[in-house]
Design a protein around this motif. Structure first.
Motif, mmCIF file in Angstrom:
data_model
loop_
_atom_site.group_PDB
_atom_site.id
_atom_site.type_symbol
_atom_site.label_atom_id
_atom_site.label_comp_id
_atom_site.label_asym_id
_atom_site.label_seq_id
_atom_site.Cartn_x
_atom_site.Cartn_y
_atom_site.Cartn_z
ATOM 1 N N PRO A 138 -6.828 -11.445 1.585
ATOM 2 C CA PRO A 138 -7.054 -11.666 0.148
ATOM 3 C C PRO A 138 -7.016 -10.392 -0.689
ATOM 4 O O PRO A 138 -6.619 -10.434 -1.854
ATOM 5 C CB PRO A 138 -8.425 -12.334 0.099
ATOM 6 C CG PRO A 138 -9.066 -12.046 1.425
ATOM 7 C CD PRO A 138 -7.946 -11.958 2.398
ATOM 8 N N ARG A 147 -2.941 -14.999 1.029
ATOM 9 C CA ARG A 147 -4.158 -15.434 0.337
ATOM 10 C C ARG A 147 -5.273 -15.757 1.319
ATOM 11 O O ARG A 147 -6.452 -15.486 1.064
ATOM 12 C CB ARG A 147 -3.857 -16.649 -0.530
ATOM 13 C CG ARG A 147 -2.925 -16.361 -1.698
ATOM 14 C CD ARG A 147 -2.625 -17.612 -2.486
ATOM 15 N NE ARG A 147 -3.847 -18.152 -3.091
ATOM 16 C CZ ARG A 147 -3.915 -19.340 -3.691
ATOM 17 N NH1 ARG A 147 -2.841 -20.113 -3.748
ATOM 18 N NH2 ARG A 147 -5.038 -19.743 -4.234
ATOM 19 N N ALA A 174 1.192 -15.064 -3.789
ATOM 20 C CA ALA A 174 0.923 -16.498 -3.687
ATOM 21 C C ALA A 174 1.110 -17.049 -2.276
ATOM 22 O O ALA A 174 0.792 -18.217 -2.022
ATOM 23 C CB ALA A 174 1.840 -17.258 -4.644
ATOM 24 N N SER A 222 -3.459 -9.952 -1.914
ATOM 25 C CA SER A 222 -3.124 -10.882 -2.996
ATOM 26 C C SER A 222 -3.783 -10.462 -4.300
ATOM 27 O O SER A 222 -3.145 -10.434 -5.368
ATOM 28 C CB SER A 222 -3.557 -12.300 -2.617
ATOM 29 O OG SER A 222 -3.257 -13.216 -3.651
ATOM 30 N N GLN A 223 -5.058 -10.098 -4.244
ATOM 31 C CA GLN A 223 -5.783 -9.681 -5.453
ATOM 32 C C GLN A 223 -5.183 -8.409 -6.043
ATOM 33 O O GLN A 223 -5.076 -8.275 -7.276
ATOM 34 C CB GLN A 223 -7.256 -9.470 -5.112
ATOM 35 C CG GLN A 223 -7.998 -10.740 -4.741
ATOM 36 C CD GLN A 223 -9.277 -10.471 -3.969
ATOM 37 O OE1 GLN A 223 -9.696 -9.321 -3.792
ATOM 38 N NE2 GLN A 223 -9.917 -11.531 -3.498
#
Length: 328
Positions: free
Chosen positions: A89, A85, A80, A92-93
Motif C-alpha cells: 500500500p 494496493r 490501482a 500505491s499511496q
C-alpha cells in the motif's frame, strides 16, 4: 526547442544499440519530465528513442512471492493494481500523491525513477548551476532553498529528488533491472540514486546507454504493513517538503521488522538505516519511534530557511510508525 531526431524502438536491445550509436541520444517514455526540460533548454538530446511501446507493461508475480513491474507501466495503472494496493500500500499511496491525475496517466515507472533531481536554478538556464553546468556554482545555497536538502547535500548542490514512488521503493527494498551495452544487471533501489558529492550532474548509477526495464519488489515480510505520508504546500501537484515511507511488523509488542525512507530531504530517497537499528527489537511505542527519528535526523544540516524540515520529517515518521503499530 532545438531540432532533434526521433526513433521508435521495437525491442530493448534495439533501444540500447541505437543509444550507443548516437551520442547525445535520450530515451523517451512518458516524457513528463524530459519534454518539459527540453522546452526550457535544459535537456538537448540529438535523438529521442521512444521506448513507450516496448513490451514492458506487465505487472506480474514472481516465483518467490514478490512483484515484477515493467518500466513502461503507467503510474496510475500501477497505483490501482490489486497486488500493489493489497500487498504494497505504501507504493500505491506514494504514486497517488505524486503530480496530477493527468500526469500519472502518462508517466511511467522507469521515467519516474529517472526524473531529474532538480531545483529552480537547475531549470533556469540563465542562472549558474553545478548540476546543469559543472563548476558554475550553486546559487541555491544562499538563495531560494526553503524546499531543498537538509541531509546528504554538498557545497556543490542542495537539490532534492522529487519522486514519491522512489521513496516507497527504497523502503520496500525494491531492485531496479537494467539492460545496457554490456548486458543486464541489477541495482538495489536504495543505491540507484546518488548523493551530489563533487559530481552533482550525475543523478543515478546508470551507465552510458543503460535502460531501466523492470522494478522488482521482494515478498512482504511476514505480518508487515506499509504506509506513505507526504507533507506539501498544497493538496496536489506539489513536491514533498518532507515525506516518509514506513514498513513495520510487530510481534508480542516488539518490532520484528522496520524499514524507513524519507523523501524531500536529500538528493536521493533517504533510507533511514540509523533509525531502523534503533527500531528493531524495541517496544513498538511512540517513545521508541521518536527516539529512532531523532537518531536519524541528528545528522541533518539545514540551511538558512529550511530547518523546519527536520521537525516536519520527525513528526511524519512518528505518525506513520504509530499508525502501523496500531494496525497490528
Amino acid at each position: 526547442m532545438r531540432p532533434f531526431a526521433y526513433l521508435r524502438a521495437r525491442t530493448a536491445a534495439e533501444a540500447v544499440r541505437e543509444h550507443a550509436a548516437h551520442p547525445g541520444a535520450g530515451f523517451l517514455g512518458g516524457g513528463t519530465n524530459l519534454v518539459d526540460l527540453m522546452k526550457l533548454g535544459v535537456e538537448t538530446p540529438r535523438l529521442l528513442i521512444d521506448i513507450s511501446r516496448l513490451p514492458l507493461t506487465e505487472v506480474a508475480d514472481t516465483d518467490g512471492g514478490g512483484l515484477r513491474i515493467g518500466a513502461t507501466v503507467r503510474n496510475s495503472d500501477l497505483a490501482a493494481h490489486p497486488a500493489v494496493r493489497g500487498r504494497y500500500p505504501a507504493l500505491s499511496q506514494a504514486l497517488l500523491s505524486g503530480a496530477s491525475g493527468q500526469l500519472r496517466n502518462t508517466a511511467t515507472t522507469g521515467g519516474n525513477l529517472l526524473q531529474r533531481t532538480r531545483c529552480l536554478y537547475f531549470q533556469d538556464v540563465s542562472k549558474p548551476c553545478n548540476k546543469r553546468e559543472p563548476g558554475t556554482g550553486c546559487p541555491a545555497r544562499e538563495g531560494a532553498h526553503r524546499d531543498l536538502a537538509v541531509l546528504g547535500h554538498s557545497e556543490h548542490c542542495v537539490a532534492t529528488h522529487p519522486s514519491d514512488m522512489a521513496v516507497a521503493l527504497a523502503a520496500l527494498d525494491a531492485t531496479v533491472l537494467l539492460h545496457g551495452p554490456d548486458g543486464e544487471r541489477t541495482v538495489p533501489a536504495t543505491d540507484f540514486h546518488r548523493l551530489p558529492g563533487d559530481t552533482p550532474d550525475r543523478d543515478t548509477e546508470l551507465r552510458a546507454g543503460e535502460l531501466v526495464t523492470h522494478v522488482v519488489l521482494p515478498p512482504v515480510p511476514d505480518g508487515a504493513g506499509s504506509v506513505y505520508r507526504k507533507a506539501r504546500d498544497r493538496a496536489s501537484f506539489a513536491f514533498a517538503l518532507a515525506s516518509v515511507a514506513a514498513v513495520l511488523s510487530v510481534r508480542d509488542g516488539r518490532i520484528a521488522h522496520a524499514a524507513l525512507a524519507f523523501g524531500g530531504l536529500a538528493h536521493r530517497p533517504w533510507r533511514a538505516r540509523t533509525a531502523e537499528r534503533v527500531l528493531r527489537g524495541a517496544p513498538a511505542t511512540e517513545e521508541t519511534f521518536a527516539r529512532a527519528a531523532d537518531a536519524e535526523l541528528a545528522g541533518a544540516r539545514p540551511l538558512r530557511d529550511n530547518a523546519f524540515k527536520v521537525g516536519l520529517a520527525h513528526s511524519l515518521a512518528v505518525d506513520a510508525l504509530s499508525e502501523l503499530a496500531a494496525d497490528g
